[in-house]
Motif scaffolding. Structure first.
Motif, PDB file in Angstrom:
ATOM      1  N   VAL A 186       6.377   3.953  -5.190  1.00 62.49           N
ATOM      2  CA  VAL A 186       4.963   3.884  -5.568  1.00 62.49           C
ATOM      3  C   VAL A 186       4.736   2.576  -6.320  1.00 62.49           C
ATOM      4  CG1 VAL A 186       3.083   4.994  -6.824  1.00 62.49           C
ATOM      5  CG2 VAL A 186       4.845   6.402  -5.704  1.00 62.49           C
ATOM      6  N   ASP A 187       3.975   1.691  -5.728  1.00 65.13           N
ATOM      7  CA  ASP A 187       3.782   0.352  -6.291  1.00 65.13           C
ATOM      8  C   ASP A 187       2.707   0.351  -7.375  1.00 65.13           C
ATOM      9  OD1 ASP A 187       3.744  -2.328  -6.831  1.00 65.13           O
ATOM     10  OD2 ASP A 187       2.679  -2.893  -4.993  1.00 65.13           O
ATOM     11  N   VAL A 188       3.154   0.450  -8.622  1.00 65.10           N
ATOM     12  CA  VAL A 188       2.235   0.250  -9.742  1.00 65.10           C
ATOM     13  C   VAL A 188       2.354  -1.181 -10.264  1.00 65.10           C
ATOM     14  CG1 VAL A 188       2.354   2.675 -10.411  1.00 65.10           C
ATOM     15  CG2 VAL A 188       3.867   1.028 -11.531  1.00 65.10           C
ATOM     16  N   PHE A 189       3.391  -1.880  -9.820  1.00 67.21           N
ATOM     17  CA  PHE A 189       3.660  -3.235 -10.309  1.00 67.21           C
ATOM     18  C   PHE A 189       2.522  -4.193  -9.935  1.00 67.21           C
ATOM     19  CE2 PHE A 189       5.326  -7.513  -9.595  1.00 67.21           C
ATOM     20  CZ  PHE A 189       6.026  -7.775 -10.766  1.00 67.21           C
ATOM     21  N   THR A 190       2.208  -4.253  -8.649  1.00 61.12           N
ATOM     22  CA  THR A 190       1.208  -5.220  -8.176  1.00 61.12           C
ATOM     23  C   THR A 190      -0.171  -4.999  -8.786  1.00 61.12           C
ATOM     24  OG1 THR A 190       2.439  -5.409  -6.096  1.00 61.12           O
ATOM     25  CG2 THR A 190       0.184  -6.266  -6.114  1.00 61.12           C
ATOM     26  N   PRO A 191      -0.684  -3.760  -8.828  1.00 59.21           N
ATOM     27  CA  PRO A 191      -2.013  -3.559  -9.409  1.00 59.21           C
ATOM     28  C   PRO A 191      -2.098  -3.854 -10.902  1.00 59.21           C
ATOM     29  CG  PRO A 191      -1.395  -1.693  -8.022  1.00 59.21           C
ATOM     30  CD  PRO A 191      -0.168  -2.529  -8.201  1.00 59.21           C
ATOM     31  N   MET A 192      -0.959  -3.874 -11.589  1.00 59.04           N
ATOM     32  CA  MET A 192      -0.980  -4.141 -13.023  1.00 59.04           C
ATOM     33  C   MET A 192      -0.967  -5.624 -13.348  1.00 59.04           C
ATOM     34  SD  MET A 192       1.439  -1.071 -14.557  1.00 59.04           S
ATOM     35  CE  MET A 192       0.815  -1.193 -16.245  1.00 59.04           C
ATOM     36  N   LEU A 193      -0.767  -6.466 -12.348  1.00 59.90           N
ATOM     37  CA  LEU A 193      -0.785  -7.913 -12.570  1.00 59.90           C
ATOM     38  C   LEU A 193      -2.207  -8.449 -12.543  1.00 59.90           C
ATOM     39  CD1 LEU A 193       2.159  -9.020 -10.254  1.00 59.90           C
ATOM     40  CD2 LEU A 193       2.207  -8.916 -12.763  1.00 59.90           C
ATOM     41  N   GLY A 194      -2.443  -9.519 -13.258  1.00 62.61           N
ATOM     42  CA  GLY A 194      -3.742 -10.186 -13.201  1.00 62.61           C
ATOM     43  C   GLY A 194      -3.844 -11.061 -11.968  1.00 62.61           C
ATOM     44  N   LYS A 195      -5.004 -11.663 -11.764  1.00 61.99           N
ATOM     45  CA  LYS A 195      -5.193 -12.558 -10.619  1.00 61.99           C
ATOM     46  C   LYS A 195      -4.259 -13.758 -10.677  1.00 61.99           C
ATOM     47  CE  LYS A 195     -10.043 -11.321  -9.847  1.00 61.99           C
ATOM     48  NZ  LYS A 195     -11.453 -11.800  -9.800  1.00 61.99           N
ATOM     49  N   ASP A 196      -3.797 -14.078 -11.882  1.00 63.55           N
ATOM     50  CA  ASP A 196      -2.857 -15.184 -12.045  1.00 63.55           C
ATOM     51  C   ASP A 196      -1.407 -14.764 -11.834  1.00 63.55           C
ATOM     52  OD1 ASP A 196      -2.502 -13.633 -14.282  1.00 63.55           O
ATOM     53  OD2 ASP A 196      -2.857 -15.253 -15.736  1.00 63.55           O
ATOM     54  N   GLY A 197      -1.200 -13.488 -11.487  1.00 65.14           N
ATOM     55  CA  GLY A 197       0.151 -12.996 -11.242  1.00 65.14           C
ATOM     56  C   GLY A 197       0.938 -12.689 -12.499  1.00 65.14           C
ATOM     57  N   ARG A 198       0.252 -12.622 -13.635  1.00 65.39           N
ATOM     58  CA  ARG A 198       0.933 -12.386 -14.906  1.00 65.39           C
ATOM     59  C   ARG A 198       0.590 -10.996 -15.445  1.00 65.39           C
ATOM     60  NH1 ARG A 198       2.661 -16.971 -17.545  1.00 65.39           N
ATOM     61  NH2 ARG A 198       2.173 -16.082 -19.572  1.00 65.39           N
ATOM     62  N   PHE A 245       9.722   7.052  -6.685  1.00 65.55           N
ATOM     63  CA  PHE A 245      10.125   6.077  -7.695  1.00 65.55           C
ATOM     64  C   PHE A 245       8.897   5.264  -8.064  1.00 65.55           C
ATOM     65  CE2 PHE A 245      11.569   1.914  -9.121  1.00 65.55           C
ATOM     66  CZ  PHE A 245      12.631   2.203  -9.959  1.00 65.55           C
ATOM     67  N   VAL A 246       8.484   5.355  -9.315  1.00 64.21           N
ATOM     68  CA  VAL A 246       7.365   4.546  -9.805  1.00 64.21           C
ATOM     69  C   VAL A 246       7.906   3.159 -10.133  1.00 64.21           C
ATOM     70  CG1 VAL A 246       5.545   4.340 -11.534  1.00 64.21           C
ATOM     71  CG2 VAL A 246       6.267   6.613 -10.743  1.00 64.21           C
ATOM     72  N   ALA A 247       7.355   2.151  -9.510  1.00 60.19           N
ATOM     73  CA  ALA A 247       7.845   0.780  -9.682  1.00 60.19           C
ATOM     74  C   ALA A 247       7.937   0.394 -11.156  1.00 60.19           C
ATOM     75  CB  ALA A 247       6.922  -0.198  -8.958  1.00 60.19           C
ATOM     76  N   ILE A 248       8.914  -0.431 -11.464  1.00 60.67           N
ATOM     77  CA  ILE A 248       9.056  -0.926 -12.833  1.00 60.67           C
ATOM     78  C   ILE A 248       7.829  -1.765 -13.170  1.00 60.67           C
ATOM     79  CG2 ILE A 248      10.473  -2.271 -14.417  1.00 60.67           C
ATOM     80  CD1 ILE A 248      12.834  -1.775 -12.470  1.00 60.67           C
ATOM     81  N   LYS A 249       7.196  -1.429 -14.264  1.00 61.28           N
ATOM     82  CA  LYS A 249       5.919  -2.048 -14.614  1.00 61.28           C
ATOM     83  C   LYS A 249       6.106  -3.471 -15.148  1.00 61.28           C
ATOM     84  CE  LYS A 249       5.741  -0.118 -19.337  1.00 61.28           C
ATOM     85  NZ  LYS A 249       7.108   0.462 -19.385  1.00 61.28           N
ATOM     86  N   PRO A 250       5.120  -4.336 -14.973  1.00 58.53           N
ATOM     87  CA  PRO A 250       5.172  -5.701 -15.499  1.00 58.53           C
ATOM     88  C   PRO A 250       4.587  -5.761 -16.900  1.00 58.53           C
ATOM     89  CG  PRO A 250       3.277  -5.501 -14.061  1.00 58.53           C
ATOM     90  CD  PRO A 250       3.931  -4.136 -14.099  1.00 58.53           C
ATOM     91  N   SER A 251       5.382  -5.425 -17.888  1.00 59.43           N
ATOM     92  CA  SER A 251       4.849  -5.372 -19.244  1.00 59.43           C
ATOM     93  C   SER A 251       4.772  -6.751 -19.873  1.00 59.43           C
ATOM     94  CB  SER A 251       5.717  -4.455 -20.126  1.00 59.43           C
ATOM     95  OG  SER A 251       7.005  -5.000 -20.299  1.00 59.43           O
ATOM     96  N   VAL A 252       3.847  -6.883 -20.817  1.00 59.69           N
ATOM     97  CA  VAL A 252       3.677  -8.142 -21.547  1.00 59.69           C
ATOM     98  C   VAL A 252       4.926  -8.448 -22.362  1.00 59.69           C
ATOM     99  CG1 VAL A 252       2.327  -9.313 -23.328  1.00 59.69           C
ATOM    100  CG2 VAL A 252       1.174  -7.858 -21.631  1.00 59.69           C
ATOM    101  N   ALA A 253       5.491  -7.421 -22.978  1.00 62.83           N
ATOM    102  CA  ALA A 253       6.643  -7.617 -23.856  1.00 62.83           C
ATOM    103  C   ALA A 253       7.877  -8.106 -23.103  1.00 62.83           C
ATOM    104  CB  ALA A 253       6.962  -6.315 -24.591  1.00 62.83           C
ATOM    105  N   ARG A 254       7.961  -7.763 -21.817  1.00 64.50           N
ATOM    106  CA  ARG A 254       9.149  -8.117 -21.042  1.00 64.50           C
ATOM    107  C   ARG A 254       8.813  -9.061 -19.885  1.00 64.50           C
ATOM    108  NH1 ARG A 254      12.249  -2.165 -21.295  1.00 64.50           N
ATOM    109  NH2 ARG A 254      12.701  -2.320 -23.531  1.00 64.50           N
ATOM    110  N   ARG A 255       7.804  -9.903 -20.102  1.00 64.27           N
ATOM    111  CA  ARG A 255       7.389 -10.794 -19.016  1.00 64.27           C
ATOM    112  C   ARG A 255       8.482 -11.783 -18.632  1.00 64.27           C
ATOM    113  NH1 ARG A 255       3.786 -11.753 -23.239  1.00 64.27           N
ATOM    114  NH2 ARG A 255       4.213 -13.599 -24.516  1.00 64.27           N
TER     115      ARG A 255
END
Length: 221
Positions: free
Chosen positions: A175-187, A139-149
């Motif tokens: 598979v954690d793709v969520f965390t690496p896609m965040l910036g240092k500010d967590g956004r 399962f590829v983690a749900i991504k943290p998209s800008v549009a759905r922040r």
């Protein structure tokens, strides 16, 4: 008696149609996959990528994982339950060596709870393993998209619940793709996405490739 039987049959038919209704929108897309399979049968023992638009738009997926055989069966806008509903048509015939799923993004957007995302993914695993017992599923983690922040809290919770579920199952991996896609500010970061802030650009896919490659190579050969 005949009238009663007719009414009973109509009720049963109506219930079946009601069950299918949420998924019927995708019938033409699934039929197109089946037509493509007849014209050009996919390779046996492939890694099946399935889910929503992040899979559908991944046109280079076969080239991105050259060490394994790959089938792409993403259909944009779909939810996890859609892949489960159509699994008999776009999973079972392939007998995949392994399955990579990306879905849940739209589920949260359409108002499903994080618990339902977890439960729907568990149902998908049960369904595909009814065809191929023990088939590995990532399962590829749900991504943290800008549009759905604005949905980030629900996305975090859904990911956490799926991760916890996967940890209890043999051959199911989060598979954690969520965390690496965040910036240092967590956004969420625009650099991974195209102009709509929802669908990924090549940089986003390259990040995913690096994170998925060890699992795909290990299970796809």
């Amino acid at each position: 008696m005949k009238i009663l039987l007719t009414l009973l049959l109509a009720l049963v038919s109506g219930m079946a149609c009601a069950g299918e209704a949420p998924h019927a929108y995708w019938n033409s897309a699934i039929a197109a996959f089946e037509a493509a399979d007849r014209a050009n049968p996919p390779p046996p023992g492939a890694v099946l990528f399935i889910g929503s638009s992040s899979i559908e738009h991944w046109k280079s997926v076969a080239a991105d994982f050259p060490e394994v055989k790959v089938i792409n069966r993403g259909f944009g806008g779909s939810e996890i339950a859609d892949s489960t509903w159509f699994a008999g048509r776009i999973v079972a015939p392939y007998h995949p060596r392994a399955i990579v799923m990306y879905a849940g993004d739209n589920d949260i957007y359409y108002g499903h709870t994080p618990q339902r995302v977890r439960d729907d993914f568990a149902a998908f695993v049960r369904e595909v393993r009814s065809f191929d017992p023990g088939v590995p599923v990532a399962f590829v983690a749900i991504k943290p998209s800008v549009a759905r922040r604005s949905l980030l809290p629900q996305i975090r919770q859904a990911n956490a619940l799926v991760r916890e579920y996967a940890a209890t199952q043999k051959g199911v991996t989060y598979v954690d793709v969520f965390t690496p896609m965040l910036g240092k500010d967590g956004r969420p970061q625009q650099k991974w996405f195209g102009p709509d802030g929802l669908h990924m650009n090549r940089s986003g896919y390259e990040l995913w490739i690096g994170l998925l490659k060890p699992w795909v190579d290990a299970h796809g050969r």
